[in-house]
Design a protein around this motif. Structure first.
Motif, PDB file in Angstrom:
ATOM      1  N   LEU A 116      56.683  67.355  51.481  1.00 14.49           N
ATOM      2  CA  LEU A 116      57.332  65.930  51.269  1.00 14.49           C
ATOM      3  C   LEU A 116      58.232  65.904  49.783  1.00 14.49           C
ATOM      4  CD1 LEU A 116      54.897  63.457  52.799  1.00 14.49           C
ATOM      5  CD2 LEU A 116      56.791  64.419  53.951  1.00 14.49           C
ATOM      6  N   ILE A 117      59.281  65.547  49.844  1.00 15.45           N
ATOM      7  CA  ILE A 117      60.165  65.346  48.855  1.00 15.45           C
ATOM      8  C   ILE A 117      61.008  64.066  48.650  1.00 15.45           C
ATOM      9  CG2 ILE A 117      61.953  66.355  47.492  1.00 15.45           C
ATOM     10  CD1 ILE A 117      60.943  68.854  49.371  1.00 15.45           C
ATOM     11  N   THR A 118      60.742  63.293  47.688  1.00 16.94           N
ATOM     12  CA  THR A 118      61.855  62.073  47.501  1.00 16.94           C
ATOM     13  C   THR A 118      62.851  62.286  46.369  1.00 16.94           C
ATOM     14  OG1 THR A 118      59.849  60.949  47.909  1.00 16.94           O
ATOM     15  CG2 THR A 118      61.648  59.646  46.854  1.00 16.94           C
ATOM     16  N   ASP A 119      63.955  62.270  46.923  1.00 21.25           N
ATOM     17  CA  ASP A 119      65.076  62.400  45.709  1.00 21.25           C
ATOM     18  C   ASP A 119      65.499  61.059  45.152  1.00 21.25           C
ATOM     19  OD1 ASP A 119      66.633  60.933  47.547  1.00 21.25           O
ATOM     20  OD2 ASP A 119      68.007  62.548  48.144  1.00 21.25           O
ATOM     21  N   SER A 120      66.208  61.037  44.100  1.00 26.00           N
ATOM     22  CA  SER A 120      66.638  59.800  43.373  1.00 26.00           C
ATOM     23  C   SER A 120      67.558  58.917  44.124  1.00 26.00           C
ATOM     24  CB  SER A 120      67.368  60.262  42.163  1.00 26.00           C
ATOM     25  OG  SER A 120      68.521  60.961  42.338  1.00 26.00           O
ATOM     26  N   ASN A 121      67.967  59.222  45.244  1.00 29.95           N
ATOM     27  CA  ASN A 121      68.493  58.257  46.187  1.00 29.95           C
ATOM     28  C   ASN A 121      67.358  57.691  47.060  1.00 29.95           C
ATOM     29  OD1 ASN A 121      70.877  57.174  47.373  1.00 29.95           O
ATOM     30  ND2 ASN A 121      70.908  58.583  48.955  1.00 29.95           N
ATOM     31  N   LEU A 122      66.077  57.720  46.949  1.00 23.79           N
ATOM     32  CA  LEU A 122      65.143  57.206  47.325  1.00 23.79           C
ATOM     33  C   LEU A 122      65.138  57.544  49.013  1.00 23.79           C
ATOM     34  CD1 LEU A 122      64.987  53.647  45.835  1.00 23.79           C
ATOM     35  CD2 LEU A 122      63.993  55.889  45.119  1.00 23.79           C
ATOM     36  N   TYR A 134      62.262  63.232  52.404  1.00 21.56           N
ATOM     37  CA  TYR A 134      62.394  64.521  53.196  1.00 21.56           C
ATOM     38  C   TYR A 134      60.940  65.354  53.492  1.00 21.56           C
ATOM     39  CZ  TYR A 134      67.047  63.901  51.481  1.00 21.56           C
ATOM     40  OH  TYR A 134      68.358  63.587  51.185  1.00 21.56           O
ATOM     41  N   CYS A 135      60.729  65.716  54.945  1.00 19.59           N
ATOM     42  CA  CYS A 135      59.893  66.414  55.513  1.00 19.59           C
ATOM     43  C   CYS A 135      60.494  67.914  55.605  1.00 19.59           C
ATOM     44  CB  CYS A 135      59.137  65.953  56.402  1.00 19.59           C
ATOM     45  SG  CYS A 135      57.709  66.888  57.125  1.00 19.59           S
ATOM     46  N   LEU A 136      59.846  68.888  54.802  1.00 20.12           N
ATOM     47  CA  LEU A 136      60.435  70.193  55.302  1.00 20.12           C
ATOM     48  C   LEU A 136      59.210  71.089  55.653  1.00 20.12           C
ATOM     49  CD1 LEU A 136      62.315  70.946  51.643  1.00 20.12           C
ATOM     50  CD2 LEU A 136      63.039  69.886  53.889  1.00 20.12           C
ATOM     51  N   ASN A 137      59.600  72.088  56.473  1.00 19.95           N
ATOM     52  CA  ASN A 137      58.745  73.183  56.876  1.00 19.95           C
ATOM     53  C   ASN A 137      58.480  74.075  55.881  1.00 19.95           C
ATOM     54  OD1 ASN A 137      60.784  75.125  57.192  1.00 19.95           O
ATOM     55  ND2 ASN A 137      60.623  74.743  59.233  1.00 19.95           N
ATOM     56  N   GLU A 138      57.445  75.131  56.068  1.00 21.82           N
ATOM     57  CA  GLU A 138      57.418  76.210  55.112  1.00 21.82           C
ATOM     58  C   GLU A 138      58.427  77.143  54.766  1.00 21.82           C
ATOM     59  OE1 GLU A 138      54.923  78.797  58.170  1.00 21.82           O
ATOM     60  OE2 GLU A 138      53.932  78.180  56.420  1.00 21.82           O
ATOM     61  N   GLN A 139      59.667  77.176  55.425  1.00 26.19           N
ATOM     62  CA  GLN A 139      60.776  77.805  55.336  1.00 26.19           C
ATOM     63  C   GLN A 139      61.840  76.936  54.681  1.00 26.19           C
ATOM     64  OE1 GLN A 139      60.714  81.147  55.812  1.00 26.19           O
ATOM     65  NE2 GLN A 139      58.605  80.853  56.440  1.00 26.19           N
ATOM     66  N   GLY A 140      61.624  75.624  54.405  1.00 24.49           N
ATOM     67  CA  GLY A 140      62.323  74.914  53.483  1.00 24.49           C
ATOM     68  C   GLY A 140      63.520  74.312  54.552  1.00 24.49           C
ATOM     69  N   ASP A 198      57.240  64.053  42.059  1.00 16.92           N
ATOM     70  CA  ASP A 198      56.438  65.112  42.382  1.00 16.92           C
ATOM     71  C   ASP A 198      56.253  65.520  43.779  1.00 16.92           C
ATOM     72  OD1 ASP A 198      55.854  65.000  39.839  1.00 16.92           O
ATOM     73  OD2 ASP A 198      53.743  63.942  39.950  1.00 16.92           O
ATOM     74  N   LEU A 199      56.167  66.909  44.103  1.00 19.69           N
ATOM     75  CA  LEU A 199      56.289  67.393  45.310  1.00 19.69           C
ATOM     76  C   LEU A 199      54.831  67.138  46.009  1.00 19.69           C
ATOM     77  CD1 LEU A 199      58.177  70.724  44.919  1.00 19.69           C
ATOM     78  CD2 LEU A 199      59.070  68.458  45.449  1.00 19.69           C
ATOM     79  N   VAL A 200      54.582  66.992  47.186  1.00 20.98           N
ATOM     80  CA  VAL A 200      53.364  66.904  47.859  1.00 20.98           C
ATOM     81  C   VAL A 200      53.646  67.878  49.203  1.00 20.98           C
ATOM     82  CG1 VAL A 200      52.616  64.875  46.849  1.00 20.98           C
ATOM     83  CG2 VAL A 200      53.704  64.874  49.119  1.00 20.98           C
ATOM     84  N   GLY A 201      52.500  68.371  49.776  1.00 20.11           N
ATOM     85  CA  GLY A 201      52.365  69.302  50.721  1.00 20.11           C
ATOM     86  C   GLY A 201      51.148  69.409  51.493  1.00 20.11           C
ATOM     87  N   ARG A 202      51.102  69.644  52.878  1.00 18.73           N
ATOM     88  CA  ARG A 202      49.957  69.785  53.701  1.00 18.73           C
ATOM     89  C   ARG A 202      50.257  70.213  55.000  1.00 18.73           C
ATOM     90  NH1 ARG A 202      45.547  64.774  55.250  1.00 18.73           N
ATOM     91  NH2 ARG A 202      44.166  66.259  56.274  1.00 18.73           N
ATOM     92  N   ASP A 203      49.335  70.963  55.634  1.00 21.55           N
ATOM     93  CA  ASP A 203      49.746  71.496  56.867  1.00 21.55           C
ATOM     94  C   ASP A 203      51.015  72.316  57.103  1.00 21.55           C
ATOM     95  OD1 ASP A 203      47.137  70.402  57.441  1.00 21.55           O
ATOM     96  OD2 ASP A 203      47.971  68.661  58.251  1.00 21.55           O
ATOM     97  N   ASP A 228      64.018  63.060  58.043  1.00 21.86           N
ATOM     98  CA  ASP A 228      64.139  62.554  56.584  1.00 21.86           C
ATOM     99  C   ASP A 228      64.203  60.935  57.048  1.00 21.86           C
ATOM    100  OD1 ASP A 228      66.999  61.746  57.124  1.00 21.86           O
ATOM    101  OD2 ASP A 228      67.508  63.699  56.673  1.00 21.86           O
ATOM    102  N   LYS A 229      63.854  60.298  55.774  1.00 22.19           N
ATOM    103  CA  LYS A 229      63.954  58.870  56.084  1.00 22.19           C
ATOM    104  C   LYS A 229      64.300  58.025  54.623  1.00 22.19           C
ATOM    105  CE  LYS A 229      61.081  55.152  57.512  1.00 22.19           C
ATOM    106  NZ  LYS A 229      62.220  54.209  57.926  1.00 22.19           N
ATOM    107  N   SER A 230      64.909  56.926  54.738  1.00 22.19           N
ATOM    108  CA  SER A 230      65.292  56.212  53.626  1.00 22.19           C
ATOM    109  C   SER A 230      63.962  55.607  53.451  1.00 22.19           C
ATOM    110  CB  SER A 230      66.410  54.944  53.795  1.00 22.19           C
ATOM    111  OG  SER A 230      66.484  54.424  52.780  1.00 22.19           O
TER     112      SER A 230
END
Length: 182
Positions: A88-94, A97-103, A79-84, A108-110
């Motif tokens: 925040l997005i987690t892929d299946s490779n664990l 990712y932290c993205l801004n509002e423009q994507g 599930d996606l989460v966001g704030r400010d 990113d961090k393992s």
């Protein structure tokens, strides 16, 4: 996801559906590039959805796609989460990712920092955890990650080393995140 008077539902048919939460009637649907398995993130201005092809979409509340960005070569099930104005997005490779509002990627961090070989190359954790069609999002607690695989095994691994603690055969593919207690 319920948000104000609307319900947003991703489908295996590559569409995001917006329903009137009171009456249940379809208000609109928007097409994406693949199955939307994770819950969207919704705020007052936007709706963000991820597909299992690793792409993020931002739509307005009328269902119009504002942009789409390829984030990962790995599926996004969590599930996606966001704030400010950050997502925040987690892929299946664990990878987280932290993205801004423009994507655009901020960082990113393992989530499993020890998965590197002697040459410093990162080992793809979705391959280790059951194949490239890994569907169960991992559950983290007490230094362990627990996840299911399409092959029907529930695994517990050490979060830092990735060493297997145990595995249990469930008898069928596991496509939900495990719940942990005690």
């Amino acid at each position: 996801v319920f948000y104000k008077d609307r319900l947003y539902v991703g489908g295996a048919d590559k569409h995001l559906y917006c329903l009137d939460a009171q009456k249940g009637n379809l208000l609109w649907k928007a097409e994406t590039d693949d199955w939307i398995r994770s819950s969207p993130f919704v705020d007052d201005q936007n709706i963000y959805v991820a597909t299992i092809r690793g792409r993020i979409y931002r739509l307005n509340h009328n269902g119009i796609v504002q942009w789409k960005e390829k984030i990962s070569d790995h599926a996004i099930y969590a599930d996606l989460v966001g704030r400010d104005n950050k997502l925040l997005i987690t892929d299946s490779n664990l990878m987280l990712y932290c993205l801004n509002e423009q994507g655009k990627r901020i960082w990113d961090k393992s989530v499993l920092c020890a998965f590197e070989n002697e040459e410093g190359e990162r080992i793809f954790t979705d391959l280790i955890s059951g194949g490239t069609y890994f569907q169960s999002k991992p559950t983290a607690a007490d230094g362990k990650l627990v996840f299911g695989t399409p092959s029907g095994f529930l695994y517990s691994v050490d979060a830092l080393s990735g060493k297997e603690n145990w595995k249990f055969e469930m008898g069928a593919a596991i496509s939900v995140g495990p719940a942990l207690a005690d």
